[in-house]
Design a protein around this motif. Structure first.
Motif: not given
Lengths: 385, 293
Positions: B65-80
């Motif tokens: 659960i924590a890894s998924s949450s962290a992933l969303t925070e990391i990639i938010k705002g990034m380009t593909i």
């Protein structure tokens, strides 16, 4: 609310009376029971008393008790030590849901050329007597079947199994670690040849256990050295722990009725309360032949470790058959042997109570579980909210 | 009991970006109930092609659960293109590390992201692309996937591979084949390890200073930055490196511990056994405000 401890099948609180009984045997009465002087001799007498307490609980003779370091050693010794009695027999019968202390030992013997027959259980965790009767033959060196399962609390018909073994002249061992102290055990009235118990599962100290060996059962010595424990398990006695175990046995007899009335009623109320307040959950294991303190509940579509950690925030201690490690394919070998589907097996939680639990604690858990389960289900991709 | 960092606990108890997106641009689903964990990741792009909204749903343990949450925070705002480069290691580092046996949770995050990007690029045609041949039939892990975790994380043993992607953790029947892949990739793994552990036997002063600087940049700073901190090399006197903590680290109660266990340990590992560190107390940034978690 302080720590709410409902993980008593893992270990129990040492009864303060047990500790009091043990304390003098560290700094004051530290003599060696084998010594010639009375300073050591008095410790030997106390050990004999402890042995008596064990025999009172199990209804057996004191010469049939071997003190060990715990359940695992007792299980290992019973299985390994019997094989040499019938070297021509090459088969071992056990069940699929045994404790690793038995299963791993059997796996090792399989490597050494033995055939292992693991008797299956049904959907409710009940032992399959028909398959067992079919497997039991002249080639069987030993049968080792647990008295009660640690994960589900389901009780096996070990007395009937022992009788069948006796008829075939096959030694029978039972891992009774979860049974002793929770349900009455009477070795006078059955044919069990060997039985393992563990002190810390019924409010005694850790690191001490017993292997009961019925008179006439051939068992090789398993620790060589001095004459202790009739030469079968040599080494200076763990005096304080033996004294503590003796006291724990005394108390277990005293509280046996309470265990099967008050504790059982609390367990039942907890189980009903959770089933009522949390949707999509179910009890694993048949409820009509079960330890009075144990309930195993599966919460579908969520994972056990996550549930435990959420409970941990409220200082609620329980356990889960599921261990989310990369190295384990099956959430719990017990639940998988029962054929519990993955949707439920990963989210199983075991609550195991003791005489120290209170009605307030039961209320507390019934109150805290629904939001925990709801919260994790909101995260689960398998549930449409 | 697992030893999770506070950050893992935080993202487990208060996961960010939970839920689903209506008409997402990309959806990635990996794992299954049988495997014990599963992740559904969705994203929506803005007009500039950046990941404007990212949502997830996870079935699994706390670190999943924590890894998924962290992933969303990391990639938010990034380009593909930026998001595509995110590795499982970055997810684990973001959380201040994961127990070795839980590393597969971070790999699951990266896999879901890949699946979602693939789904976006094929306009929803590809729901899940399986590359390579399934090697571990218990957990459905392909040889390509195993190669990827070996190279991304410099793995050298079968046990490590199992910790990172579960392959070999079931019946164990594929362990021999995993061993072969490890053998085959050994030259590449040791090359990238060498890049990390450059430790010449005798250093000139200039080489030493450069190596200290490089170790701080590559090995120490990234882990401090995940906690909002930073570090600066002030001077090198003989074998003594004088450094100053910046940002969150400057007044952190555990700074002394970090100094010994992280900074000094890394410098000893990558530069020289005889290196010691000392904190330059005079240069603490005056504008720093201590933040309590």
């Amino acid at each position: 609310m302080n720590t709410v401890y409902m993980d008593n099948n893992a270990t129990t609180k040492t009864d303060p009376q047990v500790r009091e009984e043990m304390l003098p045997y560290f700094c004051d009465l530290y003599g060696n029971p084998s010594s010639m002087h009375s300073f050591g001799g008095q410790v030997g007498q106390k050990i004999n008393q402890a042995r008596e307490s064990v025999t009172n609980l199990l209804k057996c003779k004191s010469s049939e008790i071997i003190f060990t370091s715990g359940g695992t050693e007792s299980d290992n010794a019973a299985i390994m030590g019997t094989l040499s009695s019938y070297p021509q027999r090459r088969k071992i019968i056990t069940s699929r849901v045994e404790h690793p202390a038995v299963l791993t030992t059997c796996k090792e013997l399989e490597n050494r050329g033995y055939t292992i027959a693991e008797i299956p259980v049904d959907r409710d965790g009940r032992f399959d007597m028909d398959i067992f009767a079919h497997e039991l033959d002249d080639n069987t060196a030993i049968v080792s079947i647990m008295w009660a399962n640690n994960e589900t609390g389901v009780i096996f018909p070990v007395e009937q199994i022992a009788k069948m073994c006796k008829q075939k002249n096959v030694p029978f061992h039972t891992d009774a670690v979860q049974a002793v102290g929770k349900i009455p055990v009477n070795l006078e009235k059955n044919n069990i040849d060997m039985l393992s118990i563990s002190g810390h599962k019924f409010h005694g100290p850790k690191g001490i256990g017993v292997l009961y060996v019925r008179k006439g059962t051939r068992l090789s010595p398993f620790i060589l050295g001095g004459h202790q424990e009739h030469g079968r398990r040599a080494g200076t006695e763990n005096t304080a722990s033996i004294v503590g175990l003796g006291k724990a046995c005394e108390l277990a007899e005293k509280y046996m009725h309470e265990e099967n009335t008050r504790v059982k009623a609390m367990r039942d109320r907890l189980e009903k309360g959770i089933l009522k307040s949390c949707p999509d959950c179910m009890v694993n294991g048949c409820t009509d032949s079960r330890l009075p303190n144990t309930t195993n509940i599966s919460f579908e579509y969520i994972e056990g470790e996550a549930i435990l950690l959420m409970m941990d925030r409220f200082k609620i201690c329980a356990s889960s058959g599921s261990a989310c490690t990369s190295g384990s394919l099956e959430p719990s070998h017990v639940l998988r042997a029962m054929g519990i589907p993955f949707t439920a097996a990963h989210g199983s939680i075991r609550f195991s109570l003791s005489r120290y639990n209170t009605e307030e604690e039961v209320d507390f858990i019934i109150d805290k579980m629904p939001p925990i389960i709801k919260r994790l289900r909101e995260l689960s991709p398998f549930i449409k909210v | 009991m697992w030893e999770y960092t506070d950050k893992v606990f935080d993202h487990f108890v208060n996961p960010r970006n939970v839920g689903e997106i209506e008409n997402p641009d990309g959806v990635g689903e990996v794992g299954s109930l049988a495997c014990g964990d599963a992740l559904k990741l969705m994203f929506k792009l803005d007009e500039k092609g950046r990941l404007a909204d990212v949502k997830f749903k996870t079935f699994g343990c706390a670190s999943a659960i924590a890894s998924s949450s962290a992933l969303t925070e990391i990639i938010k705002g990034m380009t593909i293109e930026e998001a595509e480069k995110v590795t499982n290691k970055e997810i684990a580092d973001y959380l201040g590390g994961l127990p070795e046996q839980k590393m597969h949770c971070s790999v699951m995050g990266r896999e879901a992201l890949e699946a979602a990007i693939e789904n976006y690029r094929t306009h929803g045609k590809v729901v899940k692309k399986i590359e390579g041949n399934v090697l571990c039939t218990c957990f459905g892990v392909t040889d390509k996937e195993i190669e990827r975790v070996i190279l991304d994380n410099n793995l050298t043993t079968v046990e490590e591979v199992t910790n990172y992607c579960k392959a070999g953790g079931g019946c164990g029947g594929c362990k021999g084949q995993i061993e072969k892949i490890i053998e085959r990739l050994k030259p590449e793994v040791s090359k990238s390890q060498k890049k990390e552990i450059k430790r010449p036997s005798k250093l000139t002063n200039i080489q030493k200073i450069q190596l200290i600087q490089q170790t701080i940049t590559e090995q120490i700073r990234p882990s401090l930055r995940t906690h909002g901190g930073d570090i600066e090399l002030i001077d090198v006197v003989g074998d003594k490196a004088i450094v100053a903590f910046r940002g969150m680290c400057a007044h952190c109660k555990t700074a002394e511990f970090t100094m010994k266990e992280v900074v000094e340990a890394r410098l000893k590992e990558f530069v020289s056994e005889s290196i010691t560190v000392e904190e330059d107390n005079d240069s603490v940034s005056p504008d720093h405000k201590h933040q309590d978690f």
